[in-house]
Design a protein around this motif. Structure first.
Motif, PDB file in Angstrom:
ATOM      1  N   THR A 126       0.832  -1.197   0.000  1.00  0.00           N
ATOM      2  CA  THR A 126       0.000   0.000   0.000  1.00  0.00           C
ATOM      3  C   THR A 126       0.870   1.252   0.000  1.00  0.00           C
ATOM      4  O   THR A 126       2.087   1.173   0.125  1.00  0.00           O
ATOM      5  CB  THR A 126      -0.942  -0.026   1.229  1.00  0.00           C
ATOM      6  N   THR A 127       0.199   2.389  -0.122  1.00  0.00           N
ATOM      7  CA  THR A 127       0.925   3.658  -0.124  1.00  0.00           C
ATOM      8  C   THR A 127       0.894   4.306   1.265  1.00  0.00           C
ATOM      9  O   THR A 127      -0.132   4.262   1.939  1.00  0.00           O
ATOM     10  CB  THR A 127       0.320   4.638  -1.158  1.00  0.00           C
ATOM     11  N   PRO A 128       1.994   4.954   1.641  1.00  0.00           N
ATOM     12  CA  PRO A 128       1.982   5.685   2.910  1.00  0.00           C
ATOM     13  C   PRO A 128       1.261   7.032   2.782  1.00  0.00           C
ATOM     14  O   PRO A 128       0.756   7.551   3.758  1.00  0.00           O
ATOM     15  CB  PRO A 128       3.467   5.920   3.203  1.00  0.00           C
ATOM     16  N   ASN A 170      -5.512   2.540   4.777  1.00  0.00           N
ATOM     17  CA  ASN A 170      -4.695   1.572   5.513  1.00  0.00           C
ATOM     18  C   ASN A 170      -5.410   0.972   6.720  1.00  0.00           C
ATOM     19  O   ASN A 170      -5.100  -0.146   7.125  1.00  0.00           O
ATOM     20  CB  ASN A 170      -3.356   2.225   5.865  1.00  0.00           C
ATOM     21  N   HIS A 171      -6.404   1.682   7.248  1.00  0.00           N
ATOM     22  CA  HIS A 171      -7.253   1.065   8.271  1.00  0.00           C
ATOM     23  C   HIS A 171      -7.898  -0.211   7.724  1.00  0.00           C
ATOM     24  O   HIS A 171      -8.046  -1.194   8.432  1.00  0.00           O
ATOM     25  CB  HIS A 171      -8.389   2.031   8.656  1.00  0.00           C
ATOM     26  N   SER A 172      -8.289  -0.186   6.462  1.00  0.00           N
ATOM     27  CA  SER A 172      -9.022  -1.322   5.898  1.00  0.00           C
ATOM     28  C   SER A 172      -8.185  -2.605   5.996  1.00  0.00           C
ATOM     29  O   SER A 172      -8.732  -3.696   6.160  1.00  0.00           O
ATOM     30  CB  SER A 172      -9.400  -1.042   4.445  1.00  0.00           C
ATOM     31  N   GLN A 219       2.427  11.361   5.510  1.00  0.00           N
ATOM     32  CA  GLN A 219       2.654   9.918   5.328  1.00  0.00           C
ATOM     33  C   GLN A 219       2.193   9.155   6.579  1.00  0.00           C
ATOM     34  O   GLN A 219       2.526   9.510   7.710  1.00  0.00           O
ATOM     35  CB  GLN A 219       4.108   9.609   4.981  1.00  0.00           C
ATOM     36  N   ASN A 220       1.404   8.119   6.342  1.00  0.00           N
ATOM     37  CA  ASN A 220       0.797   7.346   7.429  1.00  0.00           C
ATOM     38  C   ASN A 220       1.824   6.647   8.304  1.00  0.00           C
ATOM     39  O   ASN A 220       1.556   6.314   9.457  1.00  0.00           O
ATOM     40  CB  ASN A 220      -0.162   6.282   6.876  1.00  0.00           C
TER      41      ASN A 220
END
Ligand SMILES: Cc1ncc(COP(=O)(O)O)c(C=O)c1O
Length: 373
Positions: free
Chosen positions: A82-84, A91-93, A322-323
């Motif tokens: 995934t992407t940050p 990204n929770h998903s 960015q996550n």
């Protein structure tokens, strides 16, 4: 670039109210009725085979990962690349379903970098989530090929991509599932809602069950009322994720004008580009067929610039930090492009109420702010 400004699109308040009034007159504001109408119109507009209307794209992303995990028998701890640089819902998903986000780097488009994705593929990798930031389609076709060559599922977080096309075809083809957002500040706004479009009809049926608490019955439709039976079964835990007719009513009006509105967004973006070219860096889209949900510049001293702009009544945004910096992930992965852009990107105002004069004023103030640093 046009010299003559096109007529400013409006928010079509009366049309929205009359569409909502139909729901109130009929006494049908919930799931069914307008939700089915909107799903059908979305399928016609995009050409996609399936579409299920939900109360958000966040709900859709969760269902996408959950349904693919069950279908393919992925195990807890398996990975999704995934992407940050995205909204946290993406990204929770992955985390909701006990899978592990594996962050790859982005490139100058802010979308996932195909070479970085290839480097992250390992035995545990099951899927890739691609986000088209600001509606940008850059790298999507390449990432779809990488997924297919490596037998990975592909989820398109198309939250910004309503109306984005590649070679005149709407995005959402050649992926397992795409999820669109119609949240309040998106380019097709409905207050809050989203659409999940599975490639497989079985996955679509599953999504319909899960989005209504696991209830295994067709969604309501007016034509089905005469044969409607009130018995149903619940074989699994589901969620309250479906959309309602009021939100769908807004979506129906928004969809009617989506092409026109996206063109206006592209006109505004082109005006920014003309004003800023050679003076400040900005994020390019790979074609003139994207939704142009966002126009982002790349600046040093971003926080100071945000303060400067706000003192001039200009309120930009940041899409996104960015996550990997969030406490939830706190990853120390080396993602140089993501790190670079995370502290420098700034989204300038871009919406239907703006005129070219407004864009000129924002551009001028931005350049003054940069020069004063
Ligand atoms: C990239 C991205 N993915 C997902 C979402 C979630 O959309 P929603 O607010 O409809 O749940 C958003 C919303 O901002 C987004 O920007």
């Amino acid at each position: 670039m046009k010299n003559i400004q096109v007529l400013k699109p409006k928010f079509r308040v009366d049309e929205c109210l009359s569409e909502i009034k139909e729901c109130l007159d009929l006494g049908w504001t919930g799931m069914g009725y307008k939700t089915i109408e909107f799903e059908n119109q979305w399928k016609t507009y995009t050409g996609l085979n399936n579409a299920h209307f939900l109360n958000s794209a966040s709900a859709g992303l969760h269902l996408a990962v959950k349904i693919l995990k069950e279908k393919h028998g992925w195990q807890d701890g398996d990975e999704i690349i995934t992407t940050p640089l995205t909204f946290i819902s993406t990204n929770h998903s992955i985390v909701y379903e006990n899978l592990k986000p594996c962050f790859a780097d982005i490139d100058d488009s802010l979308n996932l970098n195909p070479q970085s994705v290839i480097k992250k593929i390992n035995k545990k990798t099951k899927a890739i989530i691609f986000v088209g930031i600001g509606g940008n389609t850059k790298n999507l076709t390449e990432i779809i090929s990488i997924a297919s060559e490596n037998n990975l599922a592909i989820i398109l977080d198309a939250a910004h991509m309503s109306g984005s096309h590649i070679n005149s075809r709407h995005v959402g083809f050649d992926v397992d599932v795409s999820v669109f957002s119609f949240q309040a500040v998106k380019n097709l706004p409905t207050a809050d809602s989203g659409m999940i479009c599975f490639n497989s009809e079985n996955d679509d049926i599953k999504a319909r069950e899960l989005s209504w608490l696991g209830i295994n019955k067709d969604t309501f439709s007016r034509s089905a009322m005469s044969t409607y039976k009130w018995d149903y079964n619940v074989n699994q835990v589901g969620y309250k994720y479906h959309g309602n007719s009021i939100m769908a009513a807004l979506g129906i009006v928004g969809l009617k004008y989506l092409e026109e509105d996206n063109q206006y967004r592209r006109d505004l973006a082109n005006r920014y580009k003309k004003n800023l070219k050679g003076k400040v860096d900005f994020i390019e889209h790979d074609s003139d067929q994207t939704s142009r949900h966002i126009f982002q510049v790349v600046v040093d001293y971003r926080e100071e610039l945000i303060d400067y702009l706000s003192t001039h009544n200009i309120f930009p945004g940041v899409h996104y930090r960015q996550n990997t910096d969030y406490g939830l992930f706190n990853t120390k992965s080396k993602l140089p492009k993501s790190k670079y852009f995370s502290s420098r990107i700034l989204s300038l105002p871009l919406h239907l109420e703006l005129s070219f004069e407004d864009i000129d004023k924002v551009s001028k103030t931005l350049l003054q702010g940069i020069n004063s640093q």
